[in-house]
Design an enzyme around this catalytic site. Structure first.
Site, mmCIF file in Angstrom:
data_model
loop_
_atom_site.group_PDB
_atom_site.id
_atom_site.type_symbol
_atom_site.label_atom_id
_atom_site.label_comp_id
_atom_site.label_asym_id
_atom_site.label_seq_id
_atom_site.Cartn_x
_atom_site.Cartn_y
_atom_site.Cartn_z
ATOM 1 N N ALA A 155 -4.317 0.175 -35.809
ATOM 2 C CA ALA A 155 -3.050 0.362 -35.293
ATOM 3 C C ALA A 155 -2.855 -0.440 -33.843
ATOM 4 O O ALA A 155 -2.225 -0.043 -32.970
ATOM 5 C CB ALA A 155 -2.778 1.650 -35.042
ATOM 6 N N ARG A 163 7.057 -9.477 -33.497
ATOM 7 C CA ARG A 163 8.102 -9.629 -34.217
ATOM 8 C C ARG A 163 9.177 -8.711 -34.274
ATOM 9 O O ARG A 163 10.329 -8.772 -35.084
ATOM 10 C CB ARG A 163 7.757 -10.290 -35.508
ATOM 11 C CG ARG A 163 7.289 -11.842 -35.622
ATOM 12 C CD ARG A 163 6.985 -12.233 -36.834
ATOM 13 N NE ARG A 163 5.423 -11.782 -37.125
ATOM 14 C CZ ARG A 163 5.130 -11.705 -38.549
ATOM 15 N NH1 ARG A 163 5.676 -12.186 -39.564
ATOM 16 N NH2 ARG A 163 3.845 -11.188 -38.495
ATOM 17 N N LYS A 208 4.640 -1.145 -32.567
ATOM 18 C CA LYS A 208 5.168 -1.162 -33.782
ATOM 19 C C LYS A 208 4.828 0.150 -34.560
ATOM 20 O O LYS A 208 5.745 0.473 -35.397
ATOM 21 C CB LYS A 208 4.451 -2.275 -34.384
ATOM 22 C CG LYS A 208 4.946 -2.392 -35.916
ATOM 23 C CD LYS A 208 4.366 -3.841 -36.546
ATOM 24 C CE LYS A 208 3.015 -3.869 -36.968
ATOM 25 N NZ LYS A 208 2.844 -5.290 -37.587
ATOM 26 N N GLY A 244 -9.614 -9.460 -34.346
ATOM 27 C CA GLY A 244 -9.315 -9.439 -35.951
ATOM 28 C C GLY A 244 -9.548 -8.011 -36.761
ATOM 29 O O GLY A 244 -10.259 -7.229 -36.054
ATOM 30 N N TYR A 276 -3.875 0.658 -42.753
ATOM 31 C CA TYR A 276 -3.096 0.098 -41.763
ATOM 32 C C TYR A 276 -2.014 0.964 -41.294
ATOM 33 O O TYR A 276 -1.261 1.378 -41.916
ATOM 34 C CB TYR A 276 -2.498 -1.370 -42.280
ATOM 35 C CG TYR A 276 -3.261 -2.439 -42.494
ATOM 36 C CD1 TYR A 276 -4.585 -2.233 -42.482
ATOM 37 C CD2 TYR A 276 -2.917 -3.620 -42.932
ATOM 38 C CE1 TYR A 276 -5.640 -3.206 -42.892
ATOM 39 C CE2 TYR A 276 -3.794 -4.732 -43.326
ATOM 40 C CZ TYR A 276 -4.986 -4.565 -43.029
ATOM 41 O OH TYR A 276 -5.825 -5.750 -43.434
ATOM 42 N N GLU A 300 -8.378 -16.140 -46.680
ATOM 43 C CA GLU A 300 -7.184 -15.744 -46.149
ATOM 44 C C GLU A 300 -6.311 -17.174 -46.260
ATOM 45 O O GLU A 300 -6.838 -18.274 -46.522
ATOM 46 C CB GLU A 300 -7.390 -15.793 -44.442
ATOM 47 C CG GLU A 300 -8.011 -14.276 -44.105
ATOM 48 C CD GLU A 300 -7.180 -13.207 -44.474
ATOM 49 O OE1 GLU A 300 -6.094 -12.993 -44.165
ATOM 50 O OE2 GLU A 300 -7.719 -12.367 -45.590
ATOM 51 N N ALA A 334 43.542 30.043 -32.934
ATOM 52 C CA ALA A 334 43.517 28.787 -32.577
ATOM 53 C C ALA A 334 43.549 28.624 -31.076
ATOM 54 O O ALA A 334 44.049 29.344 -30.456
ATOM 55 C CB ALA A 334 44.696 27.989 -33.215
HETATM 56 C C1 UD1 Z 1 -4.787 -8.929 -43.085
HETATM 57 C C2 UD1 Z 1 -5.898 -9.353 -44.137
HETATM 58 C C3 UD1 Z 1 -5.415 -10.112 -45.227
HETATM 59 C C4 UD1 Z 1 -4.175 -9.216 -45.844
HETATM 60 C C5 UD1 Z 1 -3.232 -8.636 -44.914
HETATM 61 C C6 UD1 Z 1 -2.199 -7.594 -45.705
HETATM 62 C C7 UD1 Z 1 -7.650 -9.953 -42.893
HETATM 63 C C8 UD1 Z 1 -8.625 -10.821 -42.066
HETATM 64 N N1 UD1 Z 1 -6.814 -10.114 -43.554
HETATM 65 O O1 UD1 Z 1 -4.090 -10.137 -42.619
HETATM 66 O O2 UD1 Z 1 -6.420 -10.585 -46.292
HETATM 67 O O3 UD1 Z 1 -3.529 -9.739 -47.049
HETATM 68 O O4 UD1 Z 1 -3.756 -8.052 -43.965
HETATM 69 O O5 UD1 Z 1 -1.037 -7.512 -44.766
HETATM 70 O O6 UD1 Z 1 -8.042 -8.430 -42.819
HETATM 71 N N2 UD1 Z 1 -5.292 -5.227 -36.462
HETATM 72 C C9 UD1 Z 1 -5.787 -4.681 -35.439
HETATM 73 N N3 UD1 Z 1 -6.750 -5.376 -34.672
HETATM 74 C C10 UD1 Z 1 -6.798 -6.855 -34.993
HETATM 75 C C11 UD1 Z 1 -6.236 -7.202 -35.977
HETATM 76 C C12 UD1 Z 1 -5.259 -6.442 -36.696
HETATM 77 O O7 UD1 Z 1 -5.546 -3.364 -35.166
HETATM 78 O O8 UD1 Z 1 -7.600 -7.316 -34.308
HETATM 79 C C13 UD1 Z 1 -4.259 -4.403 -37.084
HETATM 80 C C14 UD1 Z 1 -2.940 -4.780 -37.147
HETATM 81 O O9 UD1 Z 1 -2.160 -4.105 -36.217
HETATM 82 C C15 UD1 Z 1 -2.103 -4.670 -38.532
HETATM 83 C C16 UD1 Z 1 -3.386 -4.645 -39.522
HETATM 84 O O10 UD1 Z 1 -4.691 -4.872 -38.501
HETATM 85 O O11 UD1 Z 1 -1.801 -2.997 -38.666
HETATM 86 C C17 UD1 Z 1 -3.422 -6.063 -40.115
HETATM 87 O O12 UD1 Z 1 -3.290 -6.981 -39.405
HETATM 88 P P1 UD1 Z 1 -2.358 -8.351 -39.500
HETATM 89 O O13 UD1 Z 1 -2.666 -9.225 -38.423
HETATM 90 O O14 UD1 Z 1 -0.960 -7.989 -39.666
HETATM 91 O O15 UD1 Z 1 -2.958 -8.882 -41.065
HETATM 92 P P2 UD1 Z 1 -3.643 -10.219 -41.027
HETATM 93 O O16 UD1 Z 1 -4.982 -10.146 -40.438
HETATM 94 O O17 UD1 Z 1 -2.682 -11.088 -40.949
HETATM 95 CA CA CA Z 2 -0.020 -9.611 -41.647
#
Ligand code: UD1
Ligand code: CA
Length: 462
Positions: free
Chosen positions: A16, A22, A29, A85, A107, A159, A385
């Site tokens: 989180a 966005r 969020k 990441g 997530y 990815e 009333a």
């Molecule tokens: C990630 C997955 C992807 C999957 C997608 C589904 C990876 C590398 N990719 O994509 O395969 O299809 O989710 O939605 O895992 N978050 C953190 N810290 C970070 C990065 C992310 O807490 O450093 C959290 C975000 O807040 C979010 C979740 O992890 O709740 C996913 O992050 P997001 O950037 O939406 O997903 P992707 O990495 O694009």
């Molecule tokens: Ca995403």
């Protein structure tokens, strides 16, 4: 699938830390709501249903706000200062996780994930097996693709930004939710490198590492795409809200509640209904609401944290908050019951009536255009009333007591503190600032004067 008795303890890691750019909002969020509850709250609730030994939440952007929103709960917090990441995010929580646990990664912005799905997933994870949750996406753009070998086993997740054109054709995508044994997860996370298109530590890279380690990768394909849909913008938030409401409404219909239009009711909390409950259109329930048998709720009604007793009718456009209503009452149309209202059996509150922190005894009626605040009203009282309890002198609030059988004439001002005794009568248009004894009649208004043959003034120069 092999079973693992005794089942290893489960620890949940909820990601989180994301900013939610966005959403264009100052609120983190995961604190945006679906069904009146923050996104993260839904995820935590599902995790609790699994009986997790610990729930770790990885926070980053405005993390203090997130913590504050869940301050009363048993949660372990981990801070990810920089979002490097998903793999890096999970690693932030792992020092607190026991080696013999199974780690389930969720997530914070995927709110509709069901505990049943997660149970099936974690059942496929063990000391030598990980389990990933996948989905057949109608639009896989932006998501990780599942790569399988000839025998159909998942071997890697790639990815979108790193995928070849052929890999991009794959419709099976990664939900992001997975379960892995803690000790091995620790090793795989330590081995991650950011050598990819986004320069991030991908959690998804552990799949290939697990395969290389001879670990089994099991997968569960979720049927309902929306169950694993993440919220990135207000459009998705709205879509998931509708989906969530549709789920709630379905449960109600299948347990016998009549909904005039299942698409026009909103449940933002807990709603319990008895038998033969009828709910008209555009009704909103918030907090914890109980509707007993044979209750009917008219259109455009809002009920918050209240119990409505059997056979009571709530008519159109009424608002009921923190109130307790017993059986066979009639409320509205256009009634407002504010916090602390208690209506005993058969009480009636009619149109344009506001009641606050007051008790209305059995069979008592306030039918039109009144304000009753800080009052105790006995049984079978009739309040005419336009009656107002003047309960406030600008600084202090005072109580009005109206005893059984009293009759308050229309347009009366009851200046509290004041008591009207049993079976007493107050004449219409009175201002009552002194107590009225039982059985007495009280009239507190200017005496009427009639002037015989009165001539109206006439205009000069006519
Ligand atoms: C990630 C997955 C992807 C999957 C997608 C589904 C990876 C590398 N990719 O994509 O395969 O299809 O989710 O939605 O895992 N978050 C953190 N810290 C970070 C990065 C992310 O807490 O450093 C959290 C975000 O807040 C979010 C979740 O992890 O709740 C996913 O992050 P997001 O950037 O939406 O997903 P992707 O990495 O694009
Ligand atoms: Ca995403």
């Amino acid at each position: 699938m092999t079973s693992h008795p005794p089942f290893p303890p489960l620890e949940v890691v909820v990601l989180a830390a994301g900013k939610g750019t966005r959403m264009y909002s100052r609120t983190p969020k995961v604190l945006h709501a679906i069904g009146g509850q923050p996104l993260l709250g839904h995820v935590i609730a599902s995790a609790r249903e699994l009986g997790a030994k610990a729930i770790h939440v990885v926070i980053g952007f405005e993390g203090e706000k997130v913590q504050a929103a869940f301050s009363g709960q048993a949660l372990a917090w981990a801070v990810q200062a920089e979002q490097l990441g998903t793999g890096h995010a999970v690693a932030q929580a792992l020092p607190e996780v026991a080696d013999d646990s199974v780690v389930l990664v969720l997530y914070g912005d995927v709110p509709l994930i069901r505990a049943e799905t997660l149970k099936e997933l974690t059942a496929q994870c063990g000391s030598d097996a990980i389990a990933i949750l996948t989905v057949m996406s109608s639009d896989p753009t932006g998501l990780g693709r599942i790569l399988r070998d000839q025998s159909g086993r998942p071997v890697a997740i790639v990815e979108e930004k790193d995928a070849t054109p052929t890999q991009k054709q794959i419709r099976e995508t990664n939900s992001g939710i997975l379960a892995a044994p803690a000790s091995r997860l620790r090793q795989w996370l330590a081995a991650l490198t950011p050598q990819n298109a986004q320069g991030e530590y991908y959690l998804t890279d552990i799949i290939a590492l697990a395969v290389a380690d001879g670990c089994t990768v099991n997968s569960e394909v979720v049927e309902d795409e929306l169950e694993v849909l993440g919220v990135n913008n207000k459009l998705q938030l709205a879509q998931l809200e509708r989906h969530y409401q549709a789920r709630r409404v379905r449960e109600l219909l299948l347990t016998g509640v009549t909904l005039r239009d299942p698409a026009r009711v909103d449940i933002r909390g807990r709603l319990e209904c008895g038998r033969d409950v009828e709910i008209d259109t555009n009704v909103i329930f918030e907090g914890w609401v109980e509707l007993e048998d044979n209750v009917s709720i008219g259109p455009n009604v809002i009920i918050r944290n209240s119990r409505i007793g059997s056979g009571t009718q709530v008519l159109a456009n009424s608002l009921i908050e923190d109130s307790e209503v017993q059986s066979l009452c009639a409320i509205g149309p256009y009634a407002r019951l504010r916090p602390g209202t208690q209506l005993a059996d058969g009480a009636k509150v009619g149109n344009f009536v506001e009641i606050k922190k007051s008790v209305l005894g059995k069979g008592s009626k306030v039918n039109h255009l009144s304000y009753v605040g800080d009052a105790t009203v006995g049984e079978h009282v009739n309040i005419g009333a336009g009656t107002i309890t003047c309960n406030y002198d600008g600084v202090n609030k005072f109580k009005t007591i109206i005893q059984d059988g009293a009759f308050i004439g229309s347009n009366t001002a009851l200046v509290a503190p004041v008591t009207v005794g049993k079976n007493a009568t107050v004449g219409a248009g009175s201002t009552i600032s002194q107590n009225v004894e039982d059985e007495d009649l009280s009239i507190g208004r200017a005496r009427q004067r009639n002037i015989k043959g009165w001539k109206r003034p006439t205009k000069l120069n006519q």
